[in-house]
Design a protein around this motif. Structure first.
Motif, short mmCIF file in Angstrom:
data_model
loop_
_atom_site.label_atom_id
_atom_site.label_comp_id
_atom_site.label_asym_id
_atom_site.label_seq_id
_atom_site.Cartn_x
_atom_site.Cartn_y
_atom_site.Cartn_z
N GLN A 1 0.83 -1.21 0.00
CA GLN A 1 0.00 0.00 0.00
C GLN A 1 0.86 1.26 0.00
O GLN A 1 0.61 2.19 -0.77
CB GLN A 1 -0.93 -0.01 1.21
CG GLN A 1 -2.02 -1.04 1.13
CD GLN A 1 -2.78 -1.22 2.44
OE1 GLN A 1 -2.32 -0.83 3.51
NE2 GLN A 1 -3.94 -1.86 2.35
N GLY B 1 1.18 1.45 -4.07
CA GLY B 1 -0.17 1.91 -4.34
C GLY B 1 -1.15 0.78 -4.62
O GLY B 1 -2.15 0.95 -5.30
N ASN C 1 9.63 2.44 -7.38
CA ASN C 1 8.64 2.02 -6.39
C ASN C 1 8.87 0.57 -5.98
O ASN C 1 8.72 0.22 -4.80
CB ASN C 1 7.22 2.19 -6.92
CG ASN C 1 6.86 3.63 -7.15
OD1 ASN C 1 6.69 4.05 -8.29
ND2 ASN C 1 6.76 4.43 -6.10
#
Length: 65
Positions: A13, A17, A38
């Motif tokens: 999360q 995302g 990421n």
């Protein structure tokens, strides 16, 4: 939910995302286009969480060496 599942979900999360790591049988929900930075951040967070878990699991005798 097992603690490891909660931790991995939290990392997903925060860094990716991704709302959940549960399979939802929908391509738009189960497949994600992610930037490499990421993914790297999520891997680093998982690695650091493992290091922390290892530190906490050490016996007092090992900690004094």
């Amino acid at each position: 939910m097992r603690p490891i599942d909660a931790l991995l979900t939290q990392i997903a999360q925060q860094h990716l995302g991704i709302e959940t790591l549960q399979t939802r049988h929908s391509d738009s929900l189960d497949f994600h286009d992610l930037a490499v930075w990421n993914i790297r951040a999520a891997l680093e967070a998982a690695f650091n969480a493992g290091l922390e878990q290892g530190r906490r699991a050490k016996s007092p005798e090992e900690a004094n060496r």
